[in-house]
Structure formats: C-alpha cells, structure tokens
Motif scaffolding. Structure first.
Motif, short mmCIF file in Angstrom:
data_model
loop_
_atom_site.label_atom_id
_atom_site.label_comp_id
_atom_site.label_asym_id
_atom_site.label_seq_id
_atom_site.Cartn_x
_atom_site.Cartn_y
_atom_site.Cartn_z
N MET A 109 0.79 -1.23 0.00
CA MET A 109 0.00 0.00 0.00
C MET A 109 0.83 1.28 0.00
SD MET A 109 -3.04 -0.92 2.60
CE MET A 109 -4.15 -2.28 2.33
N GLN A 139 1.44 7.02 -0.22
CA GLN A 139 0.40 6.02 -0.42
C GLN A 139 0.40 5.57 -1.88
OE1 GLN A 139 -3.32 7.27 1.20
NE2 GLN A 139 -4.44 5.60 0.27
N ARG A 140 0.32 4.27 -2.12
CA ARG A 140 0.33 3.72 -3.48
C ARG A 140 -1.03 3.84 -4.17
NH1 ARG A 140 4.61 0.25 -4.97
NH2 ARG A 140 5.92 -0.34 -3.22
N CYS A 141 -2.09 3.66 -3.39
CA CYS A 141 -3.43 3.67 -3.99
C CYS A 141 -4.41 4.35 -3.07
CB CYS A 141 -3.87 2.24 -4.29
SG CYS A 141 -3.91 1.20 -2.82
N ASN A 142 -5.59 4.65 -3.59
CA ASN A 142 -6.65 5.26 -2.79
C ASN A 142 -7.18 4.19 -1.83
OD1 ASN A 142 -8.76 6.61 -1.70
ND2 ASN A 142 -9.77 7.08 -3.63
#
Length: 144
Positions: A109, A139-142
C-alpha cells in the motif's frame, strides 16, 4: 510469505523484540569461571547469541537466507526472539501473523524511502539508527 517471514526472522535476530530477561539461580553454579550463588538474579541478553559469529555467519550482515535450509542448524536456546523453554511467548503465532500482515500491507500500500540512505546503525545497547531513521511515505493507492 515464506521469504517475508525469513526477513522478519532476520530483523528479530538483529533487533530482538525482547532484549533479554532476568532469571533466578535455583542452585549454586559456576559459569566460565564465575560462581553464581543460589538465589542470585542473573540477566541474559539475546544479542549474546544472536550476534555470535560462531552461531550466525557474518552476524552484522542482514541476510534473511540464513533461515532457509540451514546447512548448520541453529543450536537450541541460541535464537530467542520469543524466549525459550517454559518462558516461550504464548503469543508467538499471533505475533507472526500480525508481523506478516503488517509487512504485506506496508509493502503493497505504500512506497517508502529512507531520507538518509547512508545512515549508520549504532548499538546502545540495541541497534539504533544514528539519525532516528527518518523515512518518506507515499500512499500507493486510494484506500477508501
């Protein structure tokens, strides 16, 4: 997850969750020329074996592969991240699952990087980053 657990094992070898513990001598004994009377409290430190070059080859080097198919098995009571014998942590399997879950989520994440990649590690008495190991996390993604 096997390799991830090897990484966690190596981290716990280098930076044990419990630095050591106190034990009471149940009888008069001698150890390496020292007399220990019955009733005395003795302190054991896990780094005494975790960083012993006779037990772990190149102990200062981070090497998770040392826990895979060991040619030379680790002697009993030499690797003690969760204690040993009657004092073995009853929560060790929970800690293992929690550790693997945390590492998995952290790696999947987030992107992270050290702000000072050349930072040295000192021992005082536990391994400690000389600058406190500041990191940058993205952060890698929502996550909603």
């Amino acid at each position: 997850m096997k390799y991830t657990w090897r990484v966690a094992q190596e981290l716990m070898r280098m930076i044990p969750p419990a630095f050591g513990g106190f034990r009471k001598a149940l009888k008069d004994t001698s150890y390496e020329g020292y007399d220990i009377p019955k009733g005395w409290t003795v302190y054991w430190a896990s780094c005494g074996t975790h960083m012993d070059k006779d037990i772990f080859e190149n102990p200062q080097e981070f090497d998770p592969s040392r826990f895979e198919n060991q040619a030379k098995p680790i002697p009993p009571f030499s690797y003690l991240p969760f204690g040993a014998g009657v004092h073995y942590c009853i929560g060790n399997e929970f800690a293992r699952v929690e550790t693997l879950t945390t590492i998995h989520n952290f790696v999947n994440m987030y992107e992270w990087s050290q702000l000072n990649p050349e930072e040295t590690i000192t021992r005082q008495p536990m391994p400690y980053p000389s600058l406190g190991l500041p990191i940058k996390i993205k952060q890698r993604c929502n996550m909603s």
